[in-house]
Enzyme design. Sequence first.
Site, PDB file in Angstrom:
ATOM      1  CE  LYS A 174      -1.842   2.801   2.963  1.00 32.65           C
ATOM      2  NZ  LYS A 174      -1.848   3.962   2.075  1.00 32.65           N
TER       3      LYS A 174
ATOM      4  CD  GLU B 214       8.324  13.078  12.868  1.00 31.97           C
ATOM      5  OE1 GLU B 214       7.258  12.452  12.932  1.00 31.97           O
ATOM      6  OE2 GLU B 214       9.317  12.681  12.220  1.00 31.97           O
TER       7      GLU B 214
ATOM      8  CB  SER C  57       3.451   9.135  11.760  1.00 29.39           C
ATOM      9  OG  SER C  57       2.202   8.491  11.658  1.00 29.39           O
ATOM     10  CB  VAL C  58       5.194   7.521  16.546  1.00 31.04           C
ATOM     11  CG1 VAL C  58       4.940   6.774  17.848  1.00 31.04           C
ATOM     12  CG2 VAL C  58       6.676   7.782  16.354  1.00 31.04           C
ATOM     13  N   PRO C  59       2.192   7.270  15.559  1.00 25.81           N
ATOM     14  CG  PRO C  59       0.963   9.237  15.839  1.00 25.81           C
ATOM     15  CD  PRO C  59       2.266   8.732  15.335  1.00 25.81           C
ATOM     16  CB  THR C  60       0.469   5.170  11.246  1.00 22.39           C
ATOM     17  OG1 THR C  60       0.032   6.498  11.003  1.00 22.39           O
ATOM     18  CG2 THR C  60      -0.212   4.232  10.272  1.00 22.39           C
TER      19      THR C  60
ATOM     20  CB  CYS D 189      12.395  10.113   9.128  1.00 24.13           C
ATOM     21  SG  CYS D 189      13.561   9.282   8.071  1.00 24.13           S
TER      22      CYS D 189
ATOM     23  CD  GLU E 269      13.266   1.300  10.976  1.00 25.47           C
ATOM     24  OE1 GLU E 269      13.596   2.235  11.738  1.00 25.47           O
ATOM     25  OE2 GLU E 269      13.520   0.110  11.222  1.00 25.47           O
TER      26      GLU E 269
END
Length: 568
Positions: free
Chosen positions: A240, A453, A294-297, A355, A321
């Site tokens: 995806k 971030e 991203s971290v939340p995803t 990043c 990552e």
Amino acid sequence: MQAAATIVRRLVSTRSSRGARCITSVVQDPGIPDFDVKNEPLLGYLAGSQELQQLEAALQKHGSAVADVPIVIGDEEIRTDLVRYQPRPHDHKNPVAKFYHATPEVVQKAIDNSLSVRETWEKVPLAEKIAIFHRAADLMATKYRMDLNATTMLGQSKTIIQAEIDAAAELVDFLRFNAFFAKELCKWQPISEDRSVTKNSMRMRGLEGFVAAVSPFNFTAIGGNLASAPALMGNVVVWKPSDTAVLSNYTAYRILREAGMPPGVINFVPADGPVYGDTVTASPHLAVVNFTGSVPTFQHLWKQVGNNIASYHSFPRLVGECGGKNYHFIHPSADAATVAPATMRSAFEFGGQKCSACSRMYVPRSRWDEIRSRMLDIHKEIRVGDPLKKETFYGAVIDEKAFKRIQSYIEHAKSSPNLEVIAGGGCDSSVGYFVEPTIVVSRDPDERILQEEIFGPVLSVFVYEDGQEAATLEMIGRCPYALTGAVFSQDQAFAEFALEKMKMTCGNFYINDKSTGSVVGQQPFGGGRISGTNDKAGGPHYMLKYCSPQAVKETFVPLTEWKYPYME
Ligand code: NAD
């Protein structure tokens, strides 16, 4: 089928030194010719150069029509009713591609199709897979180089150099280095003390199930790598891409297919994030979540895997990552002539949407005036605008959501008593999502602008008191992110001290160099803490993540006793 037949023929024809049939020879000798690897050189695109002319022609080709990008499952192109457009970030009313979101049923169809070719693909000898990767890399480095660069420039608003570094060179490097590391991985074989008695061997198998590759917008190379690296080790992949990088990612996908990647090994499935995420994590056949973003995803996907853990055939591997809050620490001995350009490049290239971009800087009071003045001089010269123009340093940020997020941090900086905007601060989304390079000085080291971030062209600076170097490093290291960091110091003893002190604060550490710009095979990339699982893309151990090694022991001396001698 032909590959499987080759294996069978070799199984029948090999014999051990004692004359017994030796089945494990096929495991020990995967038949891969040895080869070396080098990084792809960057082209210069100087005025009048052939490459510049070729790039301009590709920009003309991809920029003059809206590309139609289908979902591809096996050999079937699918266009659903969920029509979407990929705008040019620097000219958002002008889309570069039309594409289609997969429904949950279409995502499921892609999973089923991938699984149907898994066994056959897994059996294809690694040497043949490597040959496909080498062909793809060569096509990307030559025939399609400008297509990859042009689609990345138009769709992700990258300048010439940023597109060249990412879309062409880094992706080529990933393909060639992964092939090289895969070959090297197979070289080590377990000890066989007496080969006439026992032969031990090990083979690298693909994983049972499918790989869900989920890629971000900011690097075309990352998309191509997340999808192809697992395929090299015998896995099937449902890829995806990001909605805001569909065209360049599709270009990479088509090249892989042209190079010989069989249908279904990688299925190309643009989809709404949660629709895709819910469907892949609900499948009992999920083998790997191969994520960059991203971290939340990633946290969300991890939770979903956790919730479904009892339903999987095997434990899914989670490769993620994620984001960073990368630092430049300036020691009083630092060379200002290096610090200023290195920080400005790291913070503002590609609009801070790397990043690894420097987003917090720590400067001793004794050096601040000089460093600030050098940075402001550079700031005056930075041009933000159409990335196709050669004077542009960076283009627009990726989309409206990113624009609003970055703008809200700048507004916070303008209204907070602890923060002072010393450069930039302007935002304009009337034509494209343009944000000026913005430098903010914070009087409070714990201010959220120094902790969160932002992923945009905003650099936050904290001026520390001379003599407080160790305490400042300690404070920097308390951040939950740990992706990249840099220390600028002409004092060698301090640089060594910082190297140890900051050991756990980043996965990529730089001394007297900017925090961005890792090169495949030279600075394997990835971070710890919430920045990710640190599997080091571009490094020698990366491929191991995508295989399940099998150890084989074959014995030529028959076991005839069941009792041990001492039992007599
Ligand atoms: P994002 O998390 O918004 O999106 C990443 C991908 O996840 C996209 O394809 C998106 O559509 C998809 N997604 C969103 N919700 C999902 C869900 N519920 N299930 C499955 N997929 C879902 O990130 P982005 O904005 O595309 O990329 C920027 C982020 O990526 C930044 O945080 C950046 O630091 C990070 N990044 C990290 C690295 C690294 O190597 N550490 C490299 C590049 C980017």
